[in-house]
Scaffold this active site. Structure first.
Site, short mmCIF file in Angstrom:
data_model
loop_
_atom_site.label_atom_id
_atom_site.label_comp_id
_atom_site.label_asym_id
_atom_site.label_seq_id
_atom_site.Cartn_x
_atom_site.Cartn_y
_atom_site.Cartn_z
N HIS A 186 -18.60 37.09 85.34
CA HIS A 186 -17.31 37.10 86.02
C HIS A 186 -17.47 37.03 87.56
CE1 HIS A 186 -15.30 37.94 82.26
NE2 HIS A 186 -15.95 39.07 82.08
O1 RIB Z 1 -12.44 41.19 84.37
C1 RIB Z 1 -13.69 41.19 84.99
C2 RIB Z 1 -13.65 41.93 86.27
O2 RIB Z 1 -13.37 43.30 86.04
C3 RIB Z 1 -15.01 41.93 87.01
O3 RIB Z 1 -14.78 41.94 88.39
C4 RIB Z 1 -15.65 43.21 86.57
O4 RIB Z 1 -16.55 43.74 87.56
C5 RIB Z 1 -14.46 44.11 86.45
O5 RIB Z 1 -14.19 44.61 87.73
#
Ligand code: RIB
Ligand code: CA
Length: 315
Positions: free
Chosen positions: A240
């Site tokens: 992500h």
């Molecule tokens: O949905 C993924 C996000 O949420 C990423 O930034 C992970 O670190 C959490 O913060």
């Protein structure tokens, strides 16, 4: 002549995937990493502001880290320690920080640096957008001095925290709404692309086999995600936050669509959902405010991310 480095502040909630994004930023020749601002999110602010400094120490750099918001601007705090562990780094060994936390509040630093870079500063945001929401509230002129925000957040179809909402937006919808309405050029790396930007177990093993402290640490943050994301039919661990950072570094690896995006703050079932006209004939009258990134050359993404972490071993 060396290309001018892009001044950047990383606003984050480390967080295992934020940690990999910070490792990518710390030694990136394309960037001038001006500061890191920590926000409560995956775990509490005390841990995210500590983890940011631990990861930068692992990277061998001393970049000033400033603490920001200890919770959302409105609503209840929602953490993600079931994914990131109680300490925020899954208990993976990492050095104690080699430097202390900066004194100023994150939102004040964002404003000060935005002014001092005369509108050239970019933000890469990989956590809840609370620090930016507060900065926009305290400094209404801020949008005139921020060149672009590349953020990880949102989803055009299903969420990962509720059926409708992705975590970073759900954790503080009002702050996200302020950012999406700010007029600052936005690049949104939503789940649409991060679920395509995954590492398979074999690729994680390849990364770990590099054997450097940074590569081994990064590989250890990823393994958990392979099994966790099978329910989303993703054949690996989505990267992500590294996705947002890789976009900032190598946008040519990605594709996206210019569109309107907004944040639902009121819905009983849809609070925190990002809504877009990207795939609708019903276009928003307010026009495009974002690039929704929804395509990635995954093979190149994996190779270049591994290559960047491998570069630590040669210095
Ligand atoms: O949905 C993924 C996000 O949420 C990423 O930034 C992970 O670190 C959490 O913060
Ligand atoms: Ca994050």
């Amino acid at each position: 002549m060396d290309k001018k480095r892009q001044p950047v502040i990383v606003d984050c909630d480390p967080g295992i995937d934020d940690a990999v994004a910070l490792l990518l930023a710390a030694r990136a020749p394309e960037l001038e990493l001006v500061a890191v601002t920590a926000v409560a999110g995956n775990v509490g602010l005390d841990k995210t502001s500590l983890n940011a400094r631990r990861v930068l120490t692992l990277a061998g750099v001393e970049v000033p880290v400033y603490a920001g918001a200890a919770g959302p601007m409105f609503g209840e705090q929602v953490t993600a320690d079931e994914v990131h562990g109680a300490d925020g780094l899954l208990g993976i060994p990492a050095p104690e920080p080699a430097f202390s936390l900066g004194e100023e509040a994150a939102w004040d630093v964002i404003w000060q640096k935005a002014l001092s870079y005369g509108g050239e500063l970019e933000i890469v945001a990989t956590g809840p957008l609370t620090n930016l929401g507060i900065a926009l509230t305290k400094y209404p002129q801020l949008p005139a001095y921020i060149k672009r925000i590349v953020l990880m957040g949102g989803a055009t179809d299903f969420g990962n925290t509720t059926p409708a909402a992705e975590y970073n937006i759900y954790a503080d919808p009002e702050a996200a709404d302020m950012v999406f309405r700010s007029g600052i050029p936005l690049v949104v790396c939503a789940l649409d692309v991060t679920h395509k930007a995954y590492f398979t177990q074999a690729e994680i093993d390849r990364l770990e086999a590099l054997g450097t402290p940074q590569a081994v640490f990064a590989a250890k943050t990823m393994g958990f995600g392979v099994e966790w994301h099978q329910k989303f039919l993703v054949p690996g661990a989505p990267m992500h936050d590294p996705c947002a950072m890789m976009y900032a570094l190598e946008p040519e690896l990605f594709g996206g669509v210019s569109c309107w995006m907004g944040v639902e703050c009121q819905g009983k079932h849809t609070r925190g959902k990002t809504v877009t006209d990207a795939f609708s004939d019903a276009k928003s009258p307010s026009g495009s405010n974002a690039v929704l990134v929804n395509r990635v050359d995954r093979a190149q993404f994996v190779e270049h991310l591994i290559g960047r972490l491998a570069a630590y071993g040669t210095t």
